[in-house]
Design a protein around this motif. Structure first.
Motif, PDB file in Angstrom:
ATOM      1  N   LEU A 124       0.833  -1.210   0.000  1.00 23.28           N
ATOM      2  CA  LEU A 124       0.000   0.000   0.000  1.00 23.28           C
ATOM      3  C   LEU A 124       0.868   1.260   0.000  1.00 23.28           C
ATOM      4  CD1 LEU A 124      -2.932  -1.085   2.372  1.00 23.28           C
ATOM      5  CD2 LEU A 124      -2.799  -1.199  -0.138  1.00 23.28           C
ATOM      6  N   LYS A 125       2.053   1.186   0.591  1.00 23.85           N
ATOM      7  CA  LYS A 125       2.986   2.330   0.528  1.00 23.85           C
ATOM      8  C   LYS A 125       3.592   2.450  -0.855  1.00 23.85           C
ATOM      9  CE  LYS A 125       4.667   2.651   5.208  1.00 23.85           C
ATOM     10  NZ  LYS A 125       5.107   1.352   5.704  1.00 23.85           N
ATOM     11  N   GLU A 126       4.042   1.307  -1.368  1.00 22.53           N
ATOM     12  CA  GLU A 126       4.750   1.306  -2.660  1.00 22.53           C
ATOM     13  C   GLU A 126       3.883   1.822  -3.806  1.00 22.53           C
ATOM     14  OE1 GLU A 126       7.750   1.020  -3.279  1.00 22.53           O
ATOM     15  OE2 GLU A 126       8.782  -0.581  -2.185  1.00 22.53           O
ATOM     16  N   ILE A 127       2.583   1.600  -3.725  1.00 25.35           N
ATOM     17  CA  ILE A 127       1.737   1.988  -4.869  1.00 25.35           C
ATOM     18  C   ILE A 127       1.239   3.431  -4.775  1.00 25.35           C
ATOM     19  CG2 ILE A 127       1.008  -0.389  -5.354  1.00 25.35           C
ATOM     20  CD1 ILE A 127      -1.596   0.098  -3.926  1.00 25.35           C
ATOM     21  N   SER A 128       1.660   4.142  -3.713  1.00 26.21           N
ATOM     22  CA  SER A 128       1.083   5.481  -3.483  1.00 26.21           C
ATOM     23  C   SER A 128       1.452   6.487  -4.567  1.00 26.21           C
ATOM     24  CB  SER A 128       1.497   6.001  -2.105  1.00 26.21           C
ATOM     25  OG  SER A 128       2.899   6.167  -2.096  1.00 26.21           O
ATOM     26  N   ASP A 129       2.555   6.253  -5.283  1.00 22.93           N
ATOM     27  CA  ASP A 129       2.958   7.239  -6.296  1.00 22.93           C
ATOM     28  C   ASP A 129       3.114   6.641  -7.692  1.00 22.93           C
ATOM     29  OD1 ASP A 129       5.164   5.670  -5.829  1.00 22.93           O
ATOM     30  OD2 ASP A 129       6.596   7.318  -5.915  1.00 22.93           O
ATOM     31  N   VAL A 130       2.555   5.438  -7.900  1.00 22.83           N
ATOM     32  CA  VAL A 130       2.814   4.802  -9.197  1.00 22.83           C
ATOM     33  C   VAL A 130       1.641   4.963 -10.178  1.00 22.83           C
ATOM     34  CG1 VAL A 130       4.385   3.094  -8.182  1.00 22.83           C
ATOM     35  CG2 VAL A 130       1.953   2.519  -8.503  1.00 22.83           C
ATOM     36  N   ASP A 131       1.975   4.798 -11.466  1.00 20.33           N
ATOM     37  CA  ASP A 131       0.965   4.896 -12.528  1.00 20.33           C
ATOM     38  C   ASP A 131       0.423   3.526 -12.918  1.00 20.33           C
ATOM     39  OD1 ASP A 131       1.458   7.866 -13.293  1.00 20.33           O
ATOM     40  OD2 ASP A 131       3.452   6.965 -13.192  1.00 20.33           O
ATOM     41  N   GLY A 132       1.214   2.501 -12.617  1.00 16.17           N
ATOM     42  CA  GLY A 132       0.776   1.152 -12.969  1.00 16.17           C
ATOM     43  C   GLY A 132       1.339   0.134 -11.999  1.00 16.17           C
ATOM     44  N   VAL A 133       0.635  -1.003 -11.857  1.00 15.94           N
ATOM     45  CA  VAL A 133       1.097  -2.069 -10.968  1.00 15.94           C
ATOM     46  C   VAL A 133       0.976  -3.398 -11.706  1.00 15.94           C
ATOM     47  CG1 VAL A 133       0.865  -3.133  -8.682  1.00 15.94           C
ATOM     48  CG2 VAL A 133       0.108  -0.770  -9.016  1.00 15.94           C
ATOM     49  N   ILE A 134       2.032  -4.203 -11.614  1.00 14.66           N
ATOM     50  CA  ILE A 134       1.933  -5.592 -12.079  1.00 14.66           C
ATOM     51  C   ILE A 134       1.688  -6.444 -10.840  1.00 14.66           C
ATOM     52  CG2 ILE A 134       3.117  -7.550 -13.168  1.00 14.66           C
ATOM     53  CD1 ILE A 134       4.537  -5.613 -15.005  1.00 14.66           C
ATOM     54  N   THR A 135       0.504  -7.077 -10.798  1.00 20.04           N
ATOM     55  CA  THR A 135       0.108  -7.845  -9.611  1.00 20.04           C
ATOM     56  C   THR A 135       0.196  -9.344  -9.878  1.00 20.04           C
ATOM     57  OG1 THR A 135      -2.161  -7.581 -10.394  1.00 20.04           O
ATOM     58  CG2 THR A 135      -1.459  -6.141  -8.604  1.00 20.04           C
ATOM     59  N   MET A 136       0.339 -10.100  -8.786  1.00 24.80           N
ATOM     60  CA  MET A 136       0.280 -11.559  -8.842  1.00 24.80           C
ATOM     61  C   MET A 136      -1.111 -11.964  -8.357  1.00 24.80           C
ATOM     62  SD  MET A 136       3.429 -11.997  -9.695  1.00 24.80           S
ATOM     63  CE  MET A 136       3.686 -10.312 -10.265  1.00 24.80           C
ATOM     64  N   LEU A 137      -1.454 -13.265  -8.483  1.00 23.63           N
ATOM     65  CA  LEU A 137      -2.769 -13.687  -8.000  1.00 23.63           C
ATOM     66  C   LEU A 137      -2.853 -13.638  -6.473  1.00 23.63           C
ATOM     67  CD1 LEU A 137      -2.232 -16.872  -7.049  1.00 23.63           C
ATOM     68  CD2 LEU A 137      -2.237 -17.186  -9.511  1.00 23.63           C
ATOM     69  N   VAL A 166      -3.417   1.565 -14.537  1.00 18.85           N
ATOM     70  CA  VAL A 166      -3.491   0.192 -15.043  1.00 18.85           C
ATOM     71  C   VAL A 166      -2.969  -0.800 -14.000  1.00 18.85           C
ATOM     72  CG1 VAL A 166      -1.337   0.657 -16.309  1.00 18.85           C
ATOM     73  CG2 VAL A 166      -2.627  -1.409 -16.848  1.00 18.85           C
ATOM     74  N   VAL A 167      -3.709  -1.906 -13.868  1.00 26.64           N
ATOM     75  CA  VAL A 167      -3.248  -3.036 -13.064  1.00 26.64           C
ATOM     76  C   VAL A 167      -3.138  -4.212 -14.016  1.00 26.64           C
ATOM     77  CG1 VAL A 167      -3.815  -4.652 -11.211  1.00 26.64           C
ATOM     78  CG2 VAL A 167      -4.225  -2.195 -10.898  1.00 26.64           C
ATOM     79  N   ALA A 209       4.047  -7.124 -19.096  1.00 26.30           N
ATOM     80  CA  ALA A 209       4.780  -5.865 -19.278  1.00 26.30           C
ATOM     81  C   ALA A 209       4.225  -5.093 -20.472  1.00 26.30           C
ATOM     82  CB  ALA A 209       6.265  -6.150 -19.459  1.00 26.30           C
ATOM     83  N   SER A 210       3.928  -5.786 -21.565  1.00 23.81           N
ATOM     84  CA  SER A 210       3.404  -5.097 -22.763  1.00 23.81           C
ATOM     85  C   SER A 210       2.046  -4.471 -22.483  1.00 23.81           C
ATOM     86  CB  SER A 210       3.242  -6.060 -23.939  1.00 23.81           C
ATOM     87  OG  SER A 210       4.422  -6.746 -24.173  1.00 23.81           O
ATOM     88  N   ASN A 211       1.184  -5.215 -21.786  1.00 25.93           N
ATOM     89  CA  ASN A 211      -0.134  -4.669 -21.454  1.00 25.93           C
ATOM     90  C   ASN A 211       0.012  -3.388 -20.640  1.00 25.93           C
ATOM     91  OD1 ASN A 211      -1.866  -6.545 -22.706  1.00 25.93           O
ATOM     92  ND2 ASN A 211      -1.634  -7.994 -21.001  1.00 25.93           N
ATOM     93  N   MET A 212       0.937  -3.419 -19.680  1.00 22.84           N
ATOM     94  CA  MET A 212       1.216  -2.257 -18.832  1.00 22.84           C
ATOM     95  C   MET A 212       1.677  -1.070 -19.678  1.00 22.84           C
ATOM     96  SD  MET A 212       2.082  -0.757 -15.912  1.00 22.84           S
ATOM     97  CE  MET A 212       1.468  -2.116 -14.948  1.00 22.84           C
ATOM     98  N   LEU A 213       2.680  -1.319 -20.536  1.00 20.68           N
ATOM     99  CA  LEU A 213       3.240  -0.233 -21.342  1.00 20.68           C
ATOM    100  C   LEU A 213       2.197   0.329 -22.308  1.00 20.68           C
ATOM    101  CD1 LEU A 213       6.794  -1.703 -22.074  1.00 20.68           C
ATOM    102  CD2 LEU A 213       6.189   0.134 -20.454  1.00 20.68           C
TER     103      LEU A 213
END
Ligand code: GLV
Ligand code: GLV
Length: 318
Positions: free
Chosen positions: A39-52, A69-70, A301-305
């Motif tokens: 929750l801290k790490e995502i506070s300033d990001v534009d996208g996140v690659i998540t696991m299940l 984007v997630v 990664a491509s979906n994110m970009l």
């Protein structure tokens, strides 16, 4: 430069695509990223690659005000509240297709292993019980000529059907999301839910986990199956009521099971399922081939970009 958080180190093939295009940080510890840290790490990001393993819910979005984007590193996305994402204008993507054959191999492998008692037989050998060959030692079930029922008939279900035809099985299927389909020729035939339970010698689950499929296979359904039937689950644990499955395997309501997914992952070593001989259990390795995991990394990664560059991603969920 856009900022991205990657919730677990993914294969280089994917990280290399991100290099130079976005600024990314990546969790590289054992197990899933701790929730507080996430929750801290995502506070300033534009996208996140998540696991299940990451729950992507309103709390997640509340803590990630800039996220656009997630990109979920999985084909299944039951860990994501898609409706919530959509209402906040966040794009969700997944990794379909590239893990189809790997997952179908695991499903078919579990079918054979549970049917012919591979893991039980190996325990028998390793524990020194194998003192001589004898005609009724570790008898299993025939596969040739038997009926395989598939619940869910998307990419993975169809790939399992192809394997089954090589084994001389008859294939029937049911789709919880609708049907009947218009089947052609003498290939797999759509049947009702009741019929698939009653006719299948082997029943393998290939549906997504959602409100319609949660608890789809419970006590009543297990009782409707053949007493020697083998259940295979490589989809998501909660599609099956695990307590009822345990009781059914213990009491001989069905014959055996092959599982790759569970209610809680990792499954507790105290879980009663582990006390049974007639269940083969794998630690959620359906897509665990080098080829599939590399392709999933590239795709995630491509979906994110794509989304960060203002393009429609190749694998949108919403
Ligand atoms: C794995 O379980 C996946 O959904 O990709
Ligand atoms: C699921 O998404 C499948 O590929 O069958």
């Amino acid at each position: 430069m856009n900022k991205v958080y990657v919730c677990h180190k993914i294969p280089e093939a994917g990280l290399n695509l991100l290099n130079g295009k976005v600024e990314y940080r990546c969790w590289d510890g054992d197990g899933p990223v701790p929730r507080d840290l996430l929750l801290k790490e995502i506070s300033d990001v534009d996208g996140v690659i998540t696991m299940l393993t990451e729950k992507v819910d309103s709390e997640f979005f509340d803590n990630a005000p800039n996220v656009k984007v997630v990109s979920n590193y999985a084909v299944g996305y039951n860990n994501v509240d898609v409706e919530e994402a959509t209402s906040r204008g966040v794009k969700i993507t997944n990794t379909p297709g590239v893990l189809t054959e790997a997952t179908a191999d695991i499903a078919f492998g579990l079918l054979v292993a549970a049917s012919r008692r591979f893991t039980e037989a190996e325990r028998y050998l390793r524990s020194g019980k194998w003192t001589c060959w004898h005609p009724t030692m570790l008898l299993g079930r025939e596969i040739f000529g038997k009926t395989l029922g598939l619940i869910g008939f998307g990419r993975i279900g169809k790939a399992v059907a192809r394997r089954a035809s090589g084994f001389g099985m008859k294939v029937i299927y049911h789709t919880p999301s609708g049907g009947p389909a218009t089947d052609q020729g003498d290939g797999p035939r759509w049947v009702s839910f009741e019929e698939i339970l009653e006719k299948s010698d082997y029943l393998s689950l290939h549906c997504p986990l959602n409100d319609r499929t949660r608890g789809l296979i419970g006590k009543k359904e297990l009782e409707r199956m053949k007493p020697d039937a083998v259940l295979v689950n490589t989809s998501r644990g909660p599609v099956v009521d695990q307590t009822s499955l345990y009781e059914s395997l213990r009491d001989g309501v069905i014959g055996a099971a092959g599982l790759d997914v569970y209610d809680e992952e990792p499954i507790s070593l105290e879980d009663p399922l582990l006390s049974l001989e007639n269940v083969v259990m794998l630690p959620h390795i359906g897509s665990a081939t080098r080829e599939a995991r590399d392709a999933m990394a590239t795709m995630a990664a491509s979906n994110m970009l794509d989304v960060l560059e203002g393009k429609e991603p190749r694998n949108p969920v919403n």
